[in-house]
Design a protein around this motif. Structure first.
Motif, PDB file in Angstrom:
ATOM      1  N   UNK A 279       0.823  -1.209   0.000  1.00  0.00           N
ATOM      2  CA  UNK A 279       0.000   0.000   0.000  1.00  0.00           C
ATOM      3  C   UNK A 279       0.858   1.261   0.000  1.00  0.00           C
ATOM      4  N   UNK A 280       2.022   1.190   0.622  1.00  0.00           N
ATOM      5  CA  UNK A 280       2.865   2.385   0.611  1.00  0.00           C
ATOM      6  C   UNK A 280       3.470   2.593  -0.782  1.00  0.00           C
ATOM      7  N   UNK A 281       3.730   1.505  -1.507  1.00  0.00           N
ATOM      8  CA  UNK A 281       4.187   1.646  -2.898  1.00  0.00           C
ATOM      9  C   UNK A 281       3.110   2.299  -3.754  1.00  0.00           C
ATOM     10  N   UNK A 282       1.870   1.897  -3.521  1.00  0.00           N
ATOM     11  CA  UNK A 282       0.754   2.492  -4.281  1.00  0.00           C
ATOM     12  C   UNK A 282       0.644   3.986  -3.952  1.00  0.00           C
ATOM     13  N   UNK A 283       0.669   4.295  -2.665  1.00  0.00           N
ATOM     14  CA  UNK A 283       0.600   5.709  -2.266  1.00  0.00           C
ATOM     15  C   UNK A 283       1.747   6.517  -2.875  1.00  0.00           C
ATOM     16  N   UNK A 284       2.954   5.962  -2.762  1.00  0.00           N
ATOM     17  CA  UNK A 284       4.126   6.641  -3.329  1.00  0.00           C
ATOM     18  C   UNK A 284       3.947   6.922  -4.808  1.00  0.00           C
ATOM     19  N   UNK A 285       3.472   5.898  -5.541  1.00  0.00           N
ATOM     20  CA  UNK A 285       3.328   6.054  -6.983  1.00  0.00           C
ATOM     21  C   UNK A 285       2.275   7.108  -7.299  1.00  0.00           C
ATOM     22  N   UNK A 286       1.146   7.042  -6.607  1.00  0.00           N
ATOM     23  CA  UNK A 286       0.086   8.024  -6.834  1.00  0.00           C
ATOM     24  C   UNK A 286       0.592   9.441  -6.561  1.00  0.00           C
ATOM     25  N   UNK A 287       1.294   9.595  -5.444  1.00  0.00           N
ATOM     26  CA  UNK A 287       1.764  10.930  -5.086  1.00  0.00           C
ATOM     27  C   UNK A 287       2.864  11.416  -6.023  1.00  0.00           C
ATOM     28  N   UNK A 288       3.739  10.482  -6.436  1.00  0.00           N
ATOM     29  CA  UNK A 288       4.780  10.881  -7.388  1.00  0.00           C
ATOM     30  C   UNK A 288       4.170  11.378  -8.689  1.00  0.00           C
ATOM     31  N   UNK A 289       3.153  10.654  -9.144  1.00  0.00           N
ATOM     32  CA  UNK A 289       2.508  11.077 -10.386  1.00  0.00           C
ATOM     33  C   UNK A 289       1.866  12.450 -10.218  1.00  0.00           C
ATOM     34  N   UNK A 290       1.256  12.647  -9.060  1.00  0.00           N
ATOM     35  CA  UNK A 290       0.590  13.928  -8.817  1.00  0.00           C
ATOM     36  C   UNK A 290       1.614  15.069  -8.723  1.00  0.00           C
ATOM     37  N   UNK A 291       2.582  14.903  -7.837  1.00  0.00           N
ATOM     38  CA  UNK A 291       3.489  16.017  -7.548  1.00  0.00           C
ATOM     39  C   UNK A 291       4.555  16.227  -8.627  1.00  0.00           C
ATOM     40  N   UNK A 292       4.658  15.271  -9.581  1.00  0.00           N
ATOM     41  CA  UNK A 292       5.608  15.509 -10.672  1.00  0.00           C
ATOM     42  C   UNK A 292       4.875  15.974 -11.931  1.00  0.00           C
ATOM     43  N   UNK A 293       3.547  16.108 -11.849  1.00  0.00           N
ATOM     44  CA  UNK A 293       2.750  16.628 -12.965  1.00  0.00           C
ATOM     45  C   UNK A 293       3.239  18.044 -13.275  1.00  0.00           C
ATOM     46  N   UNK A 294       3.507  18.281 -14.560  1.00  0.00           N
ATOM     47  CA  UNK A 294       4.207  19.516 -14.916  1.00  0.00           C
ATOM     48  C   UNK A 294       3.472  20.778 -14.439  1.00  0.00           C
ATOM     49  N   UNK A 295       2.182  20.861 -14.741  1.00  0.00           N
ATOM     50  CA  UNK A 295       1.476  22.094 -14.397  1.00  0.00           C
ATOM     51  C   UNK A 295       1.323  22.236 -12.876  1.00  0.00           C
ATOM     52  N   UNK A 296       1.222  21.084 -12.194  1.00  0.00           N
ATOM     53  CA  UNK A 296       1.112  21.162 -10.731  1.00  0.00           C
ATOM     54  C   UNK A 296       2.416  21.672 -10.115  1.00  0.00           C
ATOM     55  N   UNK A 297       3.545  21.188 -10.628  1.00  0.00           N
ATOM     56  CA  UNK A 297       4.822  21.680 -10.077  1.00  0.00           C
ATOM     57  C   UNK A 297       4.939  23.185 -10.296  1.00  0.00           C
ATOM     58  N   UNK A 298       4.367  23.661 -11.418  1.00  0.00           N
ATOM     59  CA  UNK A 298       4.465  25.102 -11.693  1.00  0.00           C
ATOM     60  C   UNK A 298       3.594  25.931 -10.751  1.00  0.00           C
ATOM     61  N   UNK A 299       2.471  25.361 -10.333  1.00  0.00           N
ATOM     62  CA  UNK A 299       1.514  26.154  -9.557  1.00  0.00           C
ATOM     63  C   UNK A 299       1.586  25.905  -8.054  1.00  0.00           C
ATOM     64  N   UNK A 300       2.242  24.807  -7.658  1.00  0.00           N
ATOM     65  CA  UNK A 300       2.134  24.365  -6.271  1.00  0.00           C
ATOM     66  C   UNK A 300       2.580  25.422  -5.260  1.00  0.00           C
ATOM     67  N   UNK A 301       3.712  26.045  -5.527  1.00  0.00           N
ATOM     68  CA  UNK A 301       4.256  26.992  -4.558  1.00  0.00           C
ATOM     69  C   UNK A 301       3.270  28.127  -4.266  1.00  0.00           C
TER      70      UNK A 301
END
Lengths: 327, 327
Positions: A279-301
């Motif tokens: 389950x932690x691998x699944x969470x990690x993968x989901x979060x990596x996909x989310x937080x490495x999404x290009x537009x999200x990285x641009x807007x997150x800060x």
């Protein structure tokens, strides 16, 4: 880069206890190359039935507590007792290129030259989750290679203790006598993870302070609930310098191990750890996909600032970012 | 179902401290209807600038420690001191239809009839994350309605303490004197979250046991690192029956509050909590999408068994499920 072997060659080498192949298999596991990841998973699947029989011990403590010295002395005591011992580490800050291999080998010089022992420094770089996965997989390889005891050292950085706790059977907390300033480095929650506390450097002038510390910690543990398997963590002392207390620690671990196995906690805990790993691998993968999404990285800060300064509700910010992610 | 009001009507009603409208706004927040969620977020955005000025206090303790009795006595002491006090709760197991509103009202009867107090039972049903979100939003509404103190009670189920710790300024742990069996119910890690421990029922025959417990816990806390703001948790006693110790607890909370504000910890902590709230909403949404995916729900149990029984590596299982999710 070294050429890769075939799956069979890795598997046979590891199962026969060939250290050179073991090291190359670990290097394969640590590789970021997609082709290596596939190969590594195949190797791991083949060795999986031969894993699981070691005693997995996590060791933590603040810098200055004498972790390396303890592990060297404890490891030597184990190998002298006929136990093949592997030492792994989790240090998400390690940079292999900066010489931590050398560092690890030199800081446990005697153990490094012991034919019954195998020391592998922390996988380097990446997130704690990524580093931890590699250490878990390395642990399986070492078991398949015939190691009886796996010591997993945490460098006390970030959440690494929680992660190590989730991959071991027994969690050992090293502490210094004469509380006070030394304690500042101990993180919240660590005390309650411990299956045993060992007061290190209990030699010379330190001995009476160590004895006082034992009583203090024993009293404190009485206020805690017992561990899930009914175990009350003992508080012990040890001198790596004078080689005292090591066998007592080992005796406690053996008692814990047989008690855990007798009441079925051992199997239950290992199964639970496997499930949590998935389950932690699944969470990690989901979060990596989310937080490495290009537009999200641009807007997150910007979005984080809005939330911190209470211009936006967290719900609005989360919805805003999730909408970007879905589109 | 009751008709909904306009955004302005909710906002004006809440800001003017109208309890009827406050209750209806909370009901709106607790609704699962998508149209209600949109309306609720609009209301919250409007009241956001008027939130944040209360002291937020989390209260936990095992069943039998006398939580309701304590909250009633403590709440009465606060309202007698001129503080408008709201009592919220987090109980992911609560089923509103089974009468927990009645339960909550009758178990704190005096406080429930106090015009300076407002008691709202836990939002019902759903995941802990979902319940917690609603309690956070309710907390903001209560602040906007002019409450000076918000008490958030945890029912001690699952991870609810961690969640409450993440939404309050001060976390109070209630304990019984005469450790031993009573302690079995206390979960790991709770001790280290506490900003104060209160030994309840320190009256009659219990008084000397309570004094011994104070000393034991004080000694234990000396072994812990201080909290992030340099605060060492005090250990106090209290008798809700004899109304003793309540003002001392309040004095400690005020001291904590002024110390936190003086060194900037208060603002820093609130900002951090907002940020964590946002990231936890994102994690919750990602995981909900994953674990509610139709084909994943169909396969998950089988996959978990494979992992638990070490037929599959967690990595293989996670990859298998992630492939289903992506397709």
């Amino acid at each position: 880069m070294q050429a890769r072997l075939s799956v069979d060659a890795y598997v046979e080498g590891v199962l026969s206890g060939n250290r050179l192949i073991l090291s190359r298999a670990i290097t394969l596991i640590e590789s970021q190359l997609p082709s290596d990841r596939i190969l590594a998973q195949q190797v791991l699947e083949h060795i999986l039935p031969r894993t699981g029989s070691s005693i997995r011990i996590g060791i933590t403590g603040v810098p200055g507590v004498g972790k390396s010295t303890f592990i060297e002395a404890f490891g030597k005591a184990l190998t002298a007792d006929g136990k093949k011992t592997a030492v792994l580490a989790i240090d998400p800050t390690s940079q292999r290129s900066k010489g931590s291999i050398m560092g690890d080998k030199t800081r446990m010089e005697e153990l490094a030259h012991d034919p019954m022992a195998y020391i592998r420094p922390s996988p380097s770089g990446g997130s704690l989750g990524g580093v931890a996965n590699k250490t878990r997989e390395t642990l399986l390889l070492c078991e398949a290679a015939g190691f009886d005891i796996i010591l997993v050292e945490t460098m006390g950085v970030g959440q690494s203790e929680t992660v190590v706790k989730g991959m071991v059977d027994f969690f050992l907390l090293l502490m210094l006598a004469g509380a006070g300033d030394e304690l500042q480095g101990i993180k919240k929650g660590i005390m309650e993870m411990a299956d045993a506390v060992v007061i290190t450097k209990a030699d010379g002038h330190n001995q009476s302070a160590a004895q006082r510390a034992v009583i203090e910690y024993q009293n404190a543990f009485h206020l805690f609930p017992p561990n899930e398997n009914g175990w009350f963590p003992p508080v012990l002392t040890c001198s790596a310098l004078e080689k005292r207390g090591l066998h007592e620690i080992w005796a406690q671990i053996l008692q814990f191990d047989s008690q855990s196995k007798a009441i079925g906690f051992h199997v239950k805990n290992r199964r639970q750890q496997n499930l949590e790993w998935m389950h932690s691998l699944i969470r990690q993968t989901l979060e990596e996909q989310f937080y490495s999404h290009k537009e999200i990285t641009q807007q997150l800060h910007e979005v984080e600032l809005m939330v911190q300064n209470e211009k936006w509700l967290p719900m609005r910010a989360a919805t805003f970012l999730m909408d970007i992610f879905r589109s």
